[in-house]
Design a protein around this motif. Structure first.
Motif, PDB file in Angstrom:
ATOM      1  N   GLU A 145     -13.351   0.724   4.560  1.00 53.54           N
ATOM      2  CA  GLU A 145     -13.380   0.147   5.901  1.00 53.54           C
ATOM      3  C   GLU A 145     -12.374  -0.988   6.058  1.00 53.54           C
ATOM      4  OE1 GLU A 145     -17.282  -0.989   7.059  1.00 53.54           O
ATOM      5  OE2 GLU A 145     -18.121   1.029   6.902  1.00 53.54           O
ATOM      6  N   ALA A 146     -12.187  -1.776   4.995  1.00 55.20           N
ATOM      7  CA  ALA A 146     -11.250  -2.905   5.084  1.00 55.20           C
ATOM      8  C   ALA A 146      -9.825  -2.426   5.341  1.00 55.20           C
ATOM      9  CB  ALA A 146     -11.304  -3.734   3.807  1.00 55.20           C
ATOM     10  N   LEU A 147      -9.435  -1.326   4.716  1.00 50.70           N
ATOM     11  CA  LEU A 147      -8.094  -0.796   4.935  1.00 50.70           C
ATOM     12  C   LEU A 147      -7.967  -0.180   6.325  1.00 50.70           C
ATOM     13  CD1 LEU A 147      -7.227   0.854   1.485  1.00 50.70           C
ATOM     14  CD2 LEU A 147      -6.612  -1.414   2.346  1.00 50.70           C
ATOM     15  N   ILE A 148      -9.017   0.513   6.761  1.00 52.81           N
ATOM     16  CA  ILE A 148      -8.998   1.100   8.106  1.00 52.81           C
ATOM     17  C   ILE A 148      -8.828  -0.003   9.151  1.00 52.81           C
ATOM     18  CG2 ILE A 148     -10.413   2.287   9.831  1.00 52.81           C
ATOM     19  CD1 ILE A 148     -11.640   3.919   7.555  1.00 52.81           C
ATOM     20  N   ALA A 149      -9.555  -1.109   8.965  1.00 59.85           N
ATOM     21  CA  ALA A 149      -9.470  -2.218   9.919  1.00 59.85           C
ATOM     22  C   ALA A 149      -8.095  -2.868   9.873  1.00 59.85           C
ATOM     23  CB  ALA A 149     -10.551  -3.238   9.622  1.00 59.85           C
ATOM     24  N   HIS A 150      -7.541  -3.054   8.671  1.00 59.48           N
ATOM     25  CA  HIS A 150      -6.232  -3.696   8.542  1.00 59.48           C
ATOM     26  C   HIS A 150      -5.158  -2.927   9.306  1.00 59.48           C
ATOM     27  CE1 HIS A 150      -2.835  -5.806   6.702  1.00 59.48           C
ATOM     28  NE2 HIS A 150      -2.292  -4.618   6.509  1.00 59.48           N
ATOM     29  N   ALA A 151      -5.202  -1.607   9.233  1.00 57.53           N
ATOM     30  CA  ALA A 151      -4.175  -0.783   9.884  1.00 57.53           C
ATOM     31  C   ALA A 151      -4.555  -0.379  11.304  1.00 57.53           C
ATOM     32  CB  ALA A 151      -3.911   0.471   9.048  1.00 57.53           C
ATOM     33  N   GLY A 152      -5.749  -0.749  11.744  1.00 54.48           N
ATOM     34  CA  GLY A 152      -6.183  -0.396  13.101  1.00 54.48           C
ATOM     35  C   GLY A 152      -6.259   1.101  13.317  1.00 54.48           C
TER      36      GLY A 152
END
Length: 204
Positions: A145-152
């Protein structure tokens, strides 16, 4: 890393068929200890990955997405089944490296003093948010989830080949970024630097 290592026992003689661990090429019969660094620096040509092109795949509700078939084929060619995903510290995207490419990247930390602030900052950037993953039998990875959020990221994601690594973007953001990159290259008249002078035969 502690420097170049050779396959097999260390007490074997030069030219006995050992290979440099950075590539698949056998060491020549005239191999000398002075050539170790040359082996290390040049072997990437034998084993480097070449992630090419732009591919858009669907991100499902569980955070799963298929690694593009051409990228999986490149992993097979490079004899690697693990990818290291990190949030880019420059762009709103995710960067993915093979284990070998990531090792080459973090090896540069050794250029810093062991307890320097710069080394600590780079180590935190590279290690703290790194996620090693292997595609499953269907070629899918589970994006944290953290990577998904970082890249929008939303329903679609763009895989952008960058040679030895690839990036994962929101498709529209990727389109804008690539357009800006091409414009900057054109405006600045940028060209790729030439290679250094060829290493003379018999030279140190």
């Amino acid at each position: 890393m502690n420097g170049p290592e050779l396959g097999g026992a260390r007490d074997r003689k030069p030219g006995d068929g050992r290979v440099c661990r950075w590539g698949r090429g056998a060491l020549p019969a005239a191999f000398r200890p002075a050539d170790l660094d040359h082996c290390r620096r040049g072997a990437w040509r034998l084993s480097m990955t070449r992630f090419l092109g732009t591919h858009v795949n669907r991100l499902d509700r569980k955070g799963r997405v298929s690694v593009p078939a051409p990228f999986r084929a490149e992993l097979t060619r490079a004899e690697s089944d693990e990818l290291i995903f990190v949030p880019s510290h420059r762009e709103a995207c995710i960067e993915a490296y093979t284990s070998r490419a990531f090792d080459d990247l973090v090896e540069k930390l050794e250029n810093f003093d062991e307890f320097s602030e710069e080394r600590e900052d780079f180590a935190a950037t590279l290690y703290a948010d790194a996620h090693p993953m292997r595609p499953d039998s269907e070629g899918r990875i589970m994006m944290p989830e953290a990577l998904i959020a970082h890249a929008g990221l939303q329903e679609s994601v763009a895989f952008i080949g960058m040679g030895k690594k690839f990036q994962i973007w929101d498709p529209e953001a990727a389109r804008q970024r690539n357009s800006q990159a091409r414009a900057r290259v054109g405006e600045k008249g940028l060209t790729l630097p030439g290679r250094g002078p060829a290493r003379p035969e018999g030279g140190a």
